[in-house]
Design a protein around this motif. Structure first.
Motif, PDB file in Angstrom:
ATOM      1  N   THR A 184      -6.609   4.072   6.293  1.00 36.40           N
ATOM      2  CA  THR A 184      -7.819   4.616   5.658  1.00 36.40           C
ATOM      3  C   THR A 184      -8.157   4.170   4.264  1.00 36.40           C
ATOM      4  OG1 THR A 184      -7.275   6.692   6.821  1.00 36.40           O
ATOM      5  CG2 THR A 184      -8.964   6.835   4.964  1.00 36.40           C
ATOM      6  N   LYS A 185      -6.926   3.932   3.456  1.00 37.71           N
ATOM      7  CA  LYS A 185      -6.951   3.457   2.054  1.00 37.71           C
ATOM      8  C   LYS A 185      -7.606   1.921   1.976  1.00 37.71           C
ATOM      9  CE  LYS A 185      -3.866   5.984  -0.598  1.00 37.71           C
ATOM     10  NZ  LYS A 185      -2.301   6.159  -1.234  1.00 37.71           N
ATOM     11  N   ILE A 243       0.808  -1.111  -0.039  1.00 29.80           N
ATOM     12  CA  ILE A 243       0.155  -0.104   0.032  1.00 29.80           C
ATOM     13  C   ILE A 243       0.842   1.279  -0.124  1.00 29.80           C
ATOM     14  CG2 ILE A 243      -1.523   1.248   1.320  1.00 29.80           C
ATOM     15  CD1 ILE A 243      -2.585  -1.663   2.450  1.00 29.80           C
ATOM     16  N   GLU A 244       0.689   2.083  -0.830  1.00 31.63           N
ATOM     17  CA  GLU A 244       1.381   3.388  -0.933  1.00 31.63           C
ATOM     18  C   GLU A 244       0.864   4.381   0.086  1.00 31.63           C
ATOM     19  OE1 GLU A 244       4.315   5.503  -1.524  1.00 31.63           O
ATOM     20  OE2 GLU A 244       4.106   4.306  -3.130  1.00 31.63           O
ATOM     21  N   THR A 245       1.617   4.856   1.087  1.00 29.39           N
ATOM     22  CA  THR A 245       1.073   5.925   1.934  1.00 29.39           C
ATOM     23  C   THR A 245       1.874   7.085   1.806  1.00 29.39           C
ATOM     24  OG1 THR A 245       3.086   5.440   3.458  1.00 29.39           O
ATOM     25  CG2 THR A 245       0.921   4.174   3.730  1.00 29.39           C
ATOM     26  N   SER A 263     -11.349   1.099   0.360  1.00 27.27           N
ATOM     27  CA  SER A 263     -11.337   0.092  -0.788  1.00 27.27           C
ATOM     28  C   SER A 263     -12.239  -0.968  -0.423  1.00 27.27           C
ATOM     29  CB  SER A 263     -10.069  -0.322  -1.015  1.00 27.27           C
ATOM     30  OG  SER A 263      -9.861  -1.270   0.220  1.00 27.27           O
ATOM     31  N   ALA A 296     -13.948   6.565   6.356  1.00 33.43           N
ATOM     32  CA  ALA A 296     -12.592   6.917   6.546  1.00 33.43           C
ATOM     33  C   ALA A 296     -11.854   6.999   7.876  1.00 33.43           C
ATOM     34  CB  ALA A 296     -12.157   8.185   5.789  1.00 33.43           C
ATOM     35  N   VAL A 305      -2.767   6.879   6.744  1.00 31.30           N
ATOM     36  CA  VAL A 305      -3.299   6.930   5.743  1.00 31.30           C
ATOM     37  C   VAL A 305      -3.506   5.594   4.927  1.00 31.30           C
ATOM     38  CG1 VAL A 305      -2.328   7.434   3.230  1.00 31.30           C
ATOM     39  CG2 VAL A 305      -1.997   8.961   5.257  1.00 31.30           C
ATOM     40  N   GLY A 306      -2.419   4.718   5.407  1.00 35.58           N
ATOM     41  CA  GLY A 306      -2.719   3.076   4.932  1.00 35.58           C
ATOM     42  C   GLY A 306      -3.922   2.586   5.377  1.00 35.58           C
ATOM     43  N   PHE A 327      -3.702  12.257   2.824  1.00 39.35           N
ATOM     44  CA  PHE A 327      -4.616  11.820   1.856  1.00 39.35           C
ATOM     45  C   PHE A 327      -5.747  12.564   1.992  1.00 39.35           C
ATOM     46  CE2 PHE A 327      -7.663   8.069   1.651  1.00 39.35           C
ATOM     47  CZ  PHE A 327      -7.846   7.932   0.077  1.00 39.35           C
ATOM     48  N   VAL A 361      -9.798  13.346   1.861  1.00 38.20           N
ATOM     49  CA  VAL A 361     -11.102  12.454   1.775  1.00 38.20           C
ATOM     50  C   VAL A 361     -12.127  13.702   1.845  1.00 38.20           C
ATOM     51  CG1 VAL A 361     -12.962  10.923   2.690  1.00 38.20           C
ATOM     52  CG2 VAL A 361     -10.512  10.274   2.967  1.00 38.20           C
TER      53      VAL A 361
END
Lengths: 581, 88
Positions: free
Chosen positions: A352-353, A314-316, A357, A400, A349-350, A321, A323
């Motif tokens: 939340t992503k 996962i790209e943090t 998803s 989120a 961030v990670g 980030f 929302v």
């Protein structure tokens, strides 16, 4: 018969016989009258003169810990009571009485004179045995002693919030004393008896009510763990100048609460000290946002959804980030992490992503299943529900922020129960404060695979992540820290007011204990959960593992002196003199 | 004549049973007093027991034991490096 020898005329004899006969008739008539017409009234008065109702005291049941060590005991004490109507006729002995019960004569006057018509008045309750003896010896008419019970808490402050206390009449007012008042309270027996002139009971006439002493209550608490937890929590609260703190230790396989402490504490033996605000058992009554301690469950949802494995990247970057209008931030930019890394570094961030998803219901289901938003139904007064909004009402920003534990609220018991669920491989056990005699019926709320995977990730958090301070020598520990900005009344978050959290369990290979530490409002500079709350966990668990003889599961490859804090053992060399091995 | 005799015997029996009532009542009172004394003794023993229990648990408070172990007996908690684990 010769008439000369009997000069009295016959009428005199008849008169005497007649008068006596009349008297006898009056007597007989009176006797009948009393027997027939006034009988009830007279019988009643006769009974009042020798029939008495005596009470047999029934003491309040004892509260013990799981090993039957007493935590609350009722012991008989004496109270001084007076009969004011009798006492006012003995003004001469008032100075003596005042001295005996340690009151001024003025106090006596104001207490007794307005009640001079009454027959009963407590003068002083729960006096020392020596005072009682002196009062008995003085034998002032109208002054009496009554046997009562008083509650004592030999552990003093270690379980004050949990046990609560009783009032002067030995009725429960808070905590266990209140919740189990009906069980603990005994029913005094009442017997109607006949007493003789000296006040001795000489005959039992009838039993009005049999005496039933209160039942003893065995808690699930282990007094030794309770003591250690209280000591270490107290130290931490003081060191970090925190407003308050609490810690709960749970047996992950039975749902029994082994320790439940609040700081600052109070002395339940001293009634004068008891003031409202302190009594709240924050572990059940207070709600807080769980912050990062919720992330393991976000990850669990990710794993359950099938979209993620612990190794999924996962790209943090760049560390924030967007929302909608809101920005979710990390402390640093952690770059490209795998799922384990997200939890190890506690990346907002990670998580939340991951949460965004997947469908809202997957996340909600995991949270809901491990018991957030549901009462634990522990047998303690005042538990609050917590808040977990149903996913149907979520906006994107809620979806989120829930991923990192904002926008929901939990109590400490719910949090520790959720961690115990992960620790024991996905089974939710009902939480109890009473000793369980048999294993409870659990409920599977998470698959074994997911629970085990999350557990291994949490072990990484303690090994190399944000919670290295939670390490316990010889044991594999899993856990997660949290540092939460506190809510401001009326909305929003305080910039500089924090709540430091740690939740964890051990030993990871065969979990036995789960615990939550909450330090509320640390003001001595440090506020990260890893620096404030996690060390308390480590200190307590180190001793708990020794006390409970938990088999060590991490003796290989752990340097003996790495990251080990020994509970309160001074760093100075062993003192000279006798040492007991 | 036989009726008179019967009456006398019955009268004597009534008298005897009246005496019996008196003695039984007296004995009951003695027993009740003994029971009362035993109850008082039981209460006293219970009082003593709870006080001893209280005293014992006060003396054995962990805080007190720990302080005494550290200050009087110079005991320490072994540090991690000093621990030896035995594998079973």
């Amino acid at each position: 018969m010769n008439m000369e020898h009997n000069p009295q005329p016959a009428w005199r004899r008849h008169l005497v016989v007649g008068v006596f006969g009349l008297l006898a008739a009056v007597l007989v008539w009176r006797a009948f009258d009393l027997q027939l017409t006034d009988r009830e009234f007279l019988q009643d008065h006769g009974d009042q003169r020798y029939l008495r109702v005596v009470q047999t005291e029934a003491h309040r049941g004892m509260i013990t810990d799981r090993h039957d060590e007493p935590l609350a005991i009722s012991t008989p004490v004496s109270s001084v009571w007076v009969n004011p109507s009798q006492l006012v006729q003995n003004r001469g002995r008032w100075p003596e009485l005042a001295k005996l019960v340690d009151m001024s004569e003025d106090q006596l006057n104001t207490l007794i004179l307005p009640r001079r018509k009454r027959g009963f008045l407590y003068l002083k309750r729960h006096v020392q045995p020596a005072v009682a003896e002196a009062v008995a010896k003085a034998a002032i008419p109208g002054v009496h002693l009554a046997g009562e019970y008083r509650r004592f808490y030999p552990g003093v402050e270690i379980a004050a919030h949990l046990l609560g206390f009783t009032n002067v009449d030995d009725r429960g007012q808070e905590g266990i004393e209140l919740a189990f008042d009906a069980v603990l309270t005994g029913t005094p027996g009442k017997d109607r008896v006949i007493k003789d002139r000296l006040g001795r009971v000489i005959e039992y006439v009838e039993r009005i009510q049999p005496a039933a002493p209160g039942k003893d209550l065995a808690l699930s608490i282990d007094r030794r763990l309770q003591y250690v937890a209280n000591r270490e929590l107290g130290k931490a609260v003081q060191k970090h100048k925190a407003m308050a703190g609490l810690m709960v230790i749970l047996d992950v396989n039975t749902g029994e609460i082994l320790a439940l402490v609040n700081q600052p504490s109070f002395n339940p033996n001293n009634r004068a000290e008891l003031k409202g605000e302190f009594f709240r058992n924050r572990a059940v009554t207070d709600l807080f946002e769980p912050g990062s301690t919720i992330k393991p469950f976000t990850i669990a949802a990710g794993l359950e959804s099938g979209q993620y494995t612990p190794a999924t990247r996962i790209e943090t970057a760049p560390g924030f980030f967007r929302v909608g209008r809101h920005t979710i931030k990390d402390i640093h930019s952690y770059g490209n992490l795998d799922v384990t890394g997200v939890i190890e570094k506690s990346s907002n961030v990670g998580s939340t992503k991951i949460a965004l998803s997947m469908d809202a219901d997957i996340l909600w289901n995991v949270f809901n299943n491990v018991g957030f938003g549901h009462l634990t139904q522990v047998e303690l007064p005042g538990e609050t529900n917590g808040r977990l909004v149903n996913h149907k009402h979520w906006r994107e920003i809620e979806h989120a922020t829930l991923a990192y534990g904002y926008g929901m609220s939990v109590n400490a018991l719910q949090l520790v129960r959720a961690y115990a669920t992960v620790a024991n491989g996905g089974m939710l056990y009902p939480v109890t404060i009473l000793r369980r005699e048999q294993a409870p019926q659990g409920m599977r709320v998470m698959s074994q695979t997911t629970a085990d995977a999350v557990s291994l990730m949490m072990e990484r958090v303690v090994q190399t992540g944000t919670a290295k301070t939670a390490q316990v020598y010889g044991y594999r520990v899993g856990g997660k820290t949290g540092t939460v900005h506190k809510n401001i009344q009326g909305g929003g978050y305080a910039e500089k007011d924090y709540r430091s959290l740690f939740a964890g369990y051990l030993p990871v290979s065969k979990p036995r204990l789960a615990a939550v530490v909450v330090i509320d409002g640390p003001r001595a500079g440090q506020h990260y959960g890893g620096l404030v709350a996690a060390p308390v966990f480590a200190e307590v668990m180190h001793e708990a593992a020794r006390i409970l003889n938990l088999p060590a599961d991490a003796l290989d490859g752990v340097p003996a002196d790495s990251g080990v804090r020994m509970a309160s053992s001074p760093a100075k060399p062993a003192p000279a003199g006798p040492r007991i091995q | 004549m036989t009726r008179l005799l019967l009456l006398a015997v019955l009268g004597a029996l009534v008298f005897l049973s009246a005496l019996q009532v008196v003695t039984t009542r007296y004995e009951t009172r003695l027993l009740v007093m003994a029971l009362q004394a035993l109850k008082t003794q039981r209460d006293d023993l219970e009082r003593e027991w709870t006080q001893l229990l209280l005293e014992q648990s006060t003396w054995s408070t962990h805080g007190r034991v720990e302080t005494l172990a550290r200050s009087k007996l110079n005991m320490i908690l072994p540090r991690a490096a000093e621990l030896k684990h035995i594998r079973s």
